[in-house]
Design an enzyme around this catalytic site. Structure first.
Site, mmCIF file in Angstrom:
data_model
loop_
_atom_site.group_PDB
_atom_site.id
_atom_site.type_symbol
_atom_site.label_atom_id
_atom_site.label_comp_id
_atom_site.label_asym_id
_atom_site.label_seq_id
_atom_site.Cartn_x
_atom_site.Cartn_y
_atom_site.Cartn_z
ATOM 1 C CD GLU A 133 -1.733 -2.413 1.541
ATOM 2 O OE1 GLU A 133 -0.540 -2.670 1.737
ATOM 3 O OE2 GLU A 133 -2.690 -3.026 1.601
ATOM 4 C CG HIS A 206 -6.926 -7.035 5.999
ATOM 5 N ND1 HIS A 206 -6.367 -6.420 5.053
ATOM 6 C CD2 HIS A 206 -7.411 -5.778 6.549
ATOM 7 C CE1 HIS A 206 -6.317 -5.002 4.903
ATOM 8 N NE2 HIS A 206 -7.181 -4.670 6.119
#
Ligand code: UD1
Ligand code: UDP
Length: 364
Positions: A133, A206
């Site tokens: 990310e 996650h």
């Protein structure tokens, strides 16, 4: 009239983009709006679209079980090309830091279509944490023409990288817009009934960099501490990633004070947060939502791009070492002063009007 296309594909993007879709759609004299979902997520995306009543104009339907970053990047890039060429929007809005956002921004760059980045300027400055990310968000910011920064700190991050000051707007986070409509007095749910009378621990996990051994350590730590505190019950709405499910079942099955449930609809999840005693997570969005609700969060990651919540006292980074998580989790359950210090409500991420501000900028 400006032709705006919004592109998103995962649950958190949808939660933060749907309020903006609805704001922009409510101004038909100013905008022609198109929604394109990549379908990077499927069930978890559809849950959100249903809640916000958003019907996509295009669905690239890319999700496959166990997809790799190569799958997501290539499929979004190639399938979005045809949609962008057919629609030719004046501006494309992408959100945050997912591979959908990165690949969509790259597709726009190749076609020389202006990009607006919603939730721009978050940084850890370590492209391996969170992975991928941090790379995605920096890459989107390279090609963006509009930077919608949620906070003053994110604006400063962009200025430090030389982004033009007149292209940055501090808007608040659109995720907080959603929170304003979801948390309700008198909310009831059978799982909350089950937990009544206990201190409710809410768990989610996650992150790709936590898959494997770190995630096993996180789950073992949670179980160890809860075994020592019989007045706690945990609810864990599990992510649909099969690797997460495998690790969770291996470590947590057979412990009946922790219930693994399917992903909750956002309205339910926000109300579960409001009913919880504390939260253990590696999620990004939950770090933004918890301060407003005054819920302490132990962040099971080594870095965070949300320093505002740490400064406000609500978030504490605990990493993924089993003993460190145990120590911090036990402390928060036993030390009333520490708990009180972390549970003061604050709103560093916005006032619930971010979508209006973004629409005003685009209209102007
Ligand atoms: C993605 C984002 C991450 C974001 C997270 C939010 C990337 C690289 N990662 O990670 O930034 O924090 O979403 O949840 O963009 N699956 C389903 N149904 C669903 C969703 C997922 O079955 O509705 C399963 C599929 O097997 C899929 C796997 O989960 O292949 C992983 O999904 P993916 O979007 O690739 O990664 P996430 O870990 O969800
Ligand atoms: N969320 C949800 N249902 C759940 C768990 C989380 O609706 O069962 C919401 C949560 O309120 C937040 C967002 O999903 O708005 C966070 O998504 P996730 O943790 O998947 O992604 P991240 O924010 O880490 O990118």
């Amino acid at each position: 009239m400006k032709k705006v296309m919004l592109v998103f594909g995962t649950r958190p993007e949808a939660i933060k983009m749907c309020p903006l879709v609805n704001e922009i759609k409510s101004r038909p004299g100013e905008f022609e709006t198109t929604v394109c979902v990549t379908g990077q997520h499927r069930e978890m995306l559809e849950q959100v679209l249903r809640v916000f009543d958003v019907v996509p104009d295009h669905d690239l339907a890319i999700m496959k079980p166990g997809q790799t970053l190569f799958d997501v990047t290539c499929d979004v890039l190639l399938r979005l090309k045809a949609v962008l060429e057919a629609e030719r929007p004046d501006v494309v809005l992408v959100h945050g830091d997912t591979t959908t956002s990165f690949a969509a921004a790259l597709a726009c760059f190749y076609l020389q279509i202006p990009v607006g980045h919603v939730e721009a300027g978050l940084r850890t400055r370590d492209i391996y944490s969170p992975w991928p990310e941090e790379f995605n968000r920096q890459a989107v910011d390279i090609v963006s023409g509009y930077y919608f920064a949620p906070t003053e700190a994110s604006r400063r991050n962009l200025l430090d990288e030389g982004k033009p000051t007149d292209r940055i707007w501090v808007t608040g986070n659109t995720g907080i817009d959603a929170l304003a409509t979801t948390v309700r007095e008198g909310y009831a749910h059978p799982e909350l009934e089950w937990a009544r009378g206990s201190r409710l621990i809410l768990v989610t996990a996650h992150r790709r960099e936590n898959l494997g051994e770190p995630m096993h350590r996180m789950f073992r730590a949670i179980r160890r501490v809860m075994e020592e505190h019989p007045d706690t019950k945990a609810i864990y709405p599990i992510h649909m990633n099969p690797l997460v499910r495998k690790a969770a079942h291996e470590e947590l099955d057979g412990f009946d004070r922790l219930r693994i449930v399917e992903p909750l609809e956002v309205l339910d999840f926000h109300n579960f947060m409001a009913a919880s005693h504390l939260i253990l997570t590696d999620s990004g969005g939950i770090q933004e939502e918890a301060p407003g609700l005054g819920k302490p969060v132990l962040v099971m990651r080594d870095t965070t791009e949300r320093p505002e919540g740490v400064e406000a006292g609500t978030l504490k980074l605990v990493g993924t070492d089993e003993d460190v998580i145990c120590r911090e989790f036990s402390r928060l359950l036993s030390d009333a002063d520490e708990y009180a210090r972390m549970s003061r409500a604050s709103n560093p991420y916005g006032d619930g009007h971010a979508s209006e501000r973004i629409a005003d900028v685009l209209a102007g």
